[in-house]
Scaffold this motif. Structure first.
Motif, PDB file in Angstrom:
ATOM      1  N   ILE A  20      62.018  69.286 117.227  1.00 46.54           N
ATOM      2  CA  ILE A  20      60.918  68.918 118.125  1.00 46.54           C
ATOM      3  C   ILE A  20      61.329  69.324 119.528  1.00 46.54           C
ATOM      4  CG2 ILE A  20      59.549  67.031 119.089  1.00 46.54           C
ATOM      5  CD1 ILE A  20      60.046  65.477 116.502  1.00 46.54           C
ATOM      6  N   ALA A 104      57.441  70.837 116.149  1.00 47.39           N
ATOM      7  CA  ALA A 104      56.502  70.123 117.022  1.00 47.39           C
ATOM      8  C   ALA A 104      56.937  70.269 118.469  1.00 47.39           C
ATOM      9  CB  ALA A 104      56.413  68.649 116.633  1.00 47.39           C
ATOM     10  N   ARG A 156      51.493  68.165 115.331  1.00 50.28           N
ATOM     11  CA  ARG A 156      52.574  69.002 115.852  1.00 50.28           C
ATOM     12  C   ARG A 156      52.657  69.001 117.374  1.00 50.28           C
ATOM     13  NH1 ARG A 156      53.208  74.699 112.753  1.00 50.28           N
ATOM     14  NH2 ARG A 156      55.191  74.562 113.886  1.00 50.28           N
ATOM     15  N   GLY A 390      61.111  62.112 117.525  1.00 51.83           N
ATOM     16  CA  GLY A 390      60.120  61.613 116.578  1.00 51.83           C
ATOM     17  C   GLY A 390      59.847  60.143 116.773  1.00 51.83           C
ATOM     18  N   PHE A 395      55.910  60.654 116.218  1.00 46.51           N
ATOM     19  CA  PHE A 395      55.514  61.739 115.331  1.00 46.51           C
ATOM     20  C   PHE A 395      55.594  61.272 113.880  1.00 46.51           C
ATOM     21  CE2 PHE A 395      56.616  64.605 118.916  1.00 46.51           C
ATOM     22  CZ  PHE A 395      55.527  65.474 118.867  1.00 46.51           C
TER      23      PHE A 395
END
Length: 434
Positions: A20, A104, A156, A390, A395
């Motif tokens: 990410i 993401a 994302r 996350g 996420f």
């Protein structure tokens, strides 16, 4: 070459990391913000757009090339990059994310919101109520555009909204609105600059904003500042960019001290504060300095008694507040900083690309990751590349793991040092490779 020697051995070597990027940038094309503005602002917007010039285009060193054309280049230096269609071209960005192994992205602004001076959210404040209302409408237009942009890549993207600190009631209402609209990245505080009229973070006027951000789990961001547009001056002289670079750490240090010593984090223990693209190597020394001040303030003898009123309400040391409340958007993350990860806090670090900026790691993020993390244990790599971000930005990690299993780097990939790094500045201008 320890990482390379064990590239194909051991359990979990084929596991794909969820990557990410904690630092990406996007924004609408200049005139594409118009549909997001109330009609009463359209005439004023047209006049503003007709007159708009980015005062910081000159920072891209490739301007020296005879064949350089802003309209043809895609990857541009930070403050000049609003020209790039990659700021708003969602399909192209997704292709680039897949190419780079990025599942993401957390999205900061990149283009100029309507009625704002310069190319970023910095500089002098509004001089009249009408000017404030125009700028506020422009920031809201960006936030609503960003909702649509994030919806083009479900799961994302985590978009970061912009707010102003000149009217806290407006800012609080916008925090509630972005939460309803699904922007999960949080809010970006105005960038610091010597000319900024925004209040410092310790003032009591901001208390309601911290409270609502803590209650609604809305992260608060400080991003690396850039030189502001200087009214009635030509770019502030040749030293302005160098001055801005050296003050980058200064403003982050300042923000950490403001939020700790003013008691904001004591009153709001769940508030998340993210410092992005401001380096990481300075943190251990700065926390030691703050802890020393704290210890002195607990001593009522001599001149140190003047520190005591600030320290008495604090139940933790500054380093403990940092470990509880702060996170790092660690774009341009260096191998030397990775070596300090235990002093900084492994679970505080969130790696980033700084896309679509030329000082970022695209299109060499796979090389950057293995260059920085080849000798780092996989569980720590997993946290710094994705799982911490996350958790901070909520996420759906199961969804992102499915993406990562298709495009992400494996444990073996990261353990294998790159055979060759991109040349600087010919192929990349990222300090990661310098």
């Amino acid at each position: 070459m320890e990482g390379k020697s064990r590239a194909n051995t051991g359990p979990g070597e084929d596991e794909h990391y969820v990557v990410i990027s904690s630092d990406s940038h996007a924004g609408a094309g200049l005139r594409d913000y118009k549909p997001y503005l109330e009609k009463k602002w359209h005439e004023d917007f047209d006049a503003w757009a007709d007159a708009y010039e980015n005062p910081w285009d000159f920072v891209d060193p490739r301007l020296e090339r005879e064949d350089f054309d802003f309209g043809e280049e895609e990857i541009l230096t930070g403050a000049a990059s609003w020209h790039s269609a990659l700021s708003w071209d969602s399909p192209r960005r997704i292709l680039h994310m897949d190419q780079d192994g990025v599942a993401a992205e957390v999205i900061f602004p990149n283009t100029a919101p309507p009625f704002m001076p310069g190319s970023v959210f910095a500089g002098t404040g509004p001089e009249t109520r009408t000017e404030y209302e125009q700028r506020w409408a422009g920031l809201q237009a960006h936030n609503r555009w960003l909702v649509d942009f994030c919806s083009e890549a479900p799961g994302r993207r985590a978009g970061i909204a912009q707010v102003s600190l000149f009217d806290i009631d407006d800012a609080m209402a916008e925090v509630r609105k972005i939460k309803e609209m699904g922007l999960t990245g949080g809010i970006l505080l105005p960038m610091d600059s010597p000319l900024s009229d925004s209040p410092p973070l310790y003032v009591s006027d901001l208390e309601p904003l911290w409270q609502i951000c803590a209650e609604l789990d809305v992260p608060v961001h400080k991003h690396a500042p850039v030189p502001p547009q200087l009214p009635h001056a030509e770019r502030g002289g040749p030293g302005m960019v160098a001055i801005s670079a050296i003050e980058n750490h200064f403003y982050n240090r300042r923000g950490v001290a403001h939020l700790i010593f003013s008691g904001v984090l004591e009153r709001h223990p769940s508030l998340k504060v993210i410092l992005t693209e401001g380096g990481a190597g300075w943190i251990p020394e700065h926390l030691h300095q703050l802890d020393t001040i704290y210890d002195h303030g607990k001593n009522a003898d001599g001149f140190r008694r003047f520190l005591q009123p600030a320290m008495e309400p604090l139940s933790l040391k500054p380093s403990e507040y940092f470990q509880r409340n702060f996170f790092l958007g660690a774009s341009l993350f260096l191998p030397s900083e990775a070596a300090q990860r235990y002093e900084i806090g492994v679970d505080k670090i969130m790696w980033g690309v700084d896309y679509p900026h030329s000082e970022g790691t695209f299109p060499y993020s796979r090389e950057a990751i293995s260059h920085t993390f080849a000798d780092v244990p996989p569980d720590e790599v997993r946290a710094m590349l994705g799982t911490t971000a996350g958790e901070v930005f909520n996420f759906d990690m199961q969804l992102l793991q499915q993406v990562a299993d298709r495009i992400g780097p494996t444990v073996a990939d990261v353990r294998t040092r790159p055979a060759k790094l991109p040349e600087v500045p010919g192929q990349s201008m990222s300090p990661v490779f310098a």
